[in-house]
Design a protein around this motif. Structure first.
Motif, mmCIF file in Angstrom:
data_model
loop_
_atom_site.group_PDB
_atom_site.id
_atom_site.type_symbol
_atom_site.label_atom_id
_atom_site.label_comp_id
_atom_site.label_asym_id
_atom_site.label_seq_id
_atom_site.Cartn_x
_atom_site.Cartn_y
_atom_site.Cartn_z
ATOM 1 N N ASP A 83 -8.270 -15.419 -5.231
ATOM 2 C CA ASP A 83 -7.202 -14.446 -4.986
ATOM 3 C C ASP A 83 -5.836 -14.988 -5.378
ATOM 4 O O ASP A 83 -4.982 -14.251 -5.884
ATOM 5 C CB ASP A 83 -7.208 -14.046 -3.505
ATOM 6 C CG ASP A 83 -8.429 -13.236 -3.127
ATOM 7 O OD1 ASP A 83 -9.022 -12.617 -4.036
ATOM 8 O OD2 ASP A 83 -8.806 -13.232 -1.944
ATOM 9 N N ARG A 120 -3.285 -13.290 -8.036
ATOM 10 C CA ARG A 120 -1.897 -12.940 -7.730
ATOM 11 C C ARG A 120 -0.931 -13.578 -8.721
ATOM 12 O O ARG A 120 0.037 -12.944 -9.168
ATOM 13 C CB ARG A 120 -1.550 -13.377 -6.303
ATOM 14 C CG ARG A 120 -2.170 -12.524 -5.220
ATOM 15 C CD ARG A 120 -1.458 -12.746 -3.869
ATOM 16 N NE ARG A 120 -1.463 -14.155 -3.485
ATOM 17 C CZ ARG A 120 -2.430 -14.713 -2.767
ATOM 18 N NH1 ARG A 120 -3.493 -13.989 -2.400
ATOM 19 N NH2 ARG A 120 -2.367 -15.982 -2.430
ATOM 20 N N SER A 127 1.529 -11.585 -11.322
ATOM 21 C CA SER A 127 2.976 -11.776 -11.288
ATOM 22 C C SER A 127 3.569 -11.948 -12.674
ATOM 23 O O SER A 127 4.737 -11.639 -12.910
ATOM 24 C CB SER A 127 3.320 -12.995 -10.425
ATOM 25 O OG SER A 127 2.994 -14.211 -11.103
ATOM 26 N N VAL A 151 5.780 -7.631 -7.877
ATOM 27 C CA VAL A 151 4.775 -8.511 -7.264
ATOM 28 C C VAL A 151 5.478 -9.698 -6.649
ATOM 29 O O VAL A 151 6.283 -10.368 -7.308
ATOM 30 C CB VAL A 151 3.746 -8.992 -8.303
ATOM 31 C CG1 VAL A 151 2.740 -9.917 -7.635
ATOM 32 C CG2 VAL A 151 3.030 -7.792 -8.919
ATOM 33 N N VAL A 180 5.291 -13.420 -5.200
ATOM 34 C CA VAL A 180 4.450 -14.611 -5.289
ATOM 35 C C VAL A 180 5.058 -15.703 -4.436
ATOM 36 O O VAL A 180 6.232 -16.018 -4.566
ATOM 37 C CB VAL A 180 4.335 -15.110 -6.743
ATOM 38 C CG1 VAL A 180 3.475 -16.356 -6.804
ATOM 39 C CG2 VAL A 180 3.750 -14.011 -7.612
#
Length: 439
Positions: free
Chosen positions: A352, A356, A360, A403, A405
């Motif tokens: 995951d 991610r 990003s 997104v 992060v």
């Protein structure tokens, strides 16, 4: 200079070592300084079996020289003298263990030493002084590593010195081209020599060494190729041969050297687009080629590389971007086969988090401009790995979303210069010009 030394223990040894260096405290004549250096080196060569068995032992003795008034006053002449009278001409591994050790620690202590060594050891008249082509010291180190001269103790210093020289050099196409032929079989013979080193060197390996030197000279017109495929293959086999070694520092040093070689190819590929536009041939990354060709036979390399990646102290070197976007794209090109074709395909390890991070890179950010090539490479990873292997929803249609992060923060408002934003990603800082988008 002709004193005979007798010592009973390590403390006595270091006391007499101090006596040798003390002779140069007030020396102003470079000729005398070089003579004292020769006495110091000879002293270490003579007693290395008793007192210089570990890297710590060697470093302790050498830093006595580097901290001495003799070296501080005459290092500009001492280093070239050491290179000319020891490093470049000696074939005695006991002698080279000390000479290479001094160059190694002197280079780490002063960033100007090794660039000067590269210039000093460049072939006379070469048009690329200071670069790889014609560098006699690096070529000599390469052949000594191929033949496993002196066993693992000397090889450790030689490989570390090669790594440091590689870090301060940037080579061109001629340096990175490799030759073929009997050289492809050299690593096998030299690994046999490694196994039997303590008994006797193999005459067969000597013959192969000699023939391959002739062939390489013929192929390259007198210049030794710095990073050839057969040498990379040899280093990979060396890593695998250390699988059961209790001390893993030796294979870590080899892996770091291979990564430094790969970085040289990456820097060369940074100009690949320009070269293609002008009809010039581009150089493949031979390290990645050899890794692909030996997939399944280099388990120790893969295991230790992952371990090094997980160590905070190593991560800065292994993942550094050098502020060159092409290097980031190269890592992305490697990521797809890594996620799809290795054991990572069958594990949930940080799946995951990887997803991610990839998302990003193609999301819209207020402070980062992502170039088109990076976006294309990320989409490929998402399609082939996240969608194809993991069965996840790719969702490229909503890539305009913001997104978040962990570890990324906007710092440009406070610290950045006009038009520039400093972005911290996982501890690595990169400066991105928002007005420039690289294809």
């Amino acid at each position: 200079m002709d004193d005979v030394y007798h010592h009973e223990n390590l403390s006595h040894f270091h006391a007499e070592l101090d006596d040798v260096l003390a002779q140069g405290d007030t020396v102003s004549d470079p000729y005398v300084a070089n003579n004292i250096l020769s006495a110091f080196v000879g002293f270490l060569v003579a007693f290395q079996d008793d007192y210089l068995q570990t890297p710590t032992d060697l470093a302790t003795a050498i830093y006595k020289l580097l901290d001495s008034p003799l070296y501080l006053a005459h290092h500009d002449t001492i280093i070239p003298h050491l290179v000319r009278t020891r490093a470049l001409i000696s074939s005695n591994p006991r002698d080279l263990y000390i000479a290479y050790g001094i160059l190694l620690y002197a280079g780490r202590d002063n960033v100007h030493v090794l660039p000067q060594v590269i210039i000093e050891t460049a072939s006379t008249g070469t048009a690329n002084k200071g670069r790889g082509k014609g560098n006699k010291l690096f070529a000599k180190l390469k052949h000594e590593v191929e033949s496993f001269l002196g066993g693992q103790k000397m090889q450790t210093v030689a490989i570390e010195l090669m790594f440091e020289l590689c870090r301060v050099s940037r080579w061109g196409n001629v340096d990175l081209e490799g030759s073929k032929g009997c050289l492809a079989y050299l690593p096998i013979f030299c690994l046999i020599r490694r196994v039997l080193w303590r008994r006797s060197p193999l005459d067969l390996c000597k013959i192969v060494d000699h023939r391959c030197e002739e062939e390489e000279t013929e192929t390259t017109g007198g210049h030794t190729n710095i990073i050839s495929s057969h040498f990379i293959h040899h280093l990979l086999l060396l890593v695998e041969s250390t699988h059961y070694d209790a001390d893993e520092s030796f294979n870590y040093n080899i892996i770091k050297l291979l990564l430094a070689f790969s970085e040289q190819f990456m820097m060369m590929q940074a100009g690949a687009d320009h070269a293609e536009q002008h009809g010039e041939p581009t150089m493949p990354n031979r390290v990645l080629d050899e890794l692909a060709n030996n997939m399944g036979n280099i388990k120790t390399f893969g295991q230790n590389l992952i371990f090094m990646l997980n160590r905070a102290g190593e991560r800065g070197f292994l993942l550094k971007l050098d502020q060159i976007i092409v290097l980031r794209n190269t890592y992305l090109r490697v990521l797809t086969p890594l996620l799809v074709n290795t054991q990572i395909r069958h594990t949930l390890y940080k799946r995951d988090a990887i997803h991610r991070a990839l998302r990003s890179l193609i999301a819209t950010h207020r402070f980062v401009t992502v170039n088109a090539t990076t976006q294309r490479l990320v989409r490929r990873v998402l399609v082939e790995w996240w969608g194809g292997v993991c069965g996840g929803a790719i969702g490229l249609e909503d890539e305009e979303e913001q997104v978040t992060v962990t570890g990324m923060e906007e710092k440009g408002k406070i610290e950045g210069t006009p038009g520039m934003t400093s972005v911290a990603m996982g501890g690595v800082e990169e400066e991105v010009d928002r007005g420039v988008v690289c294809a």
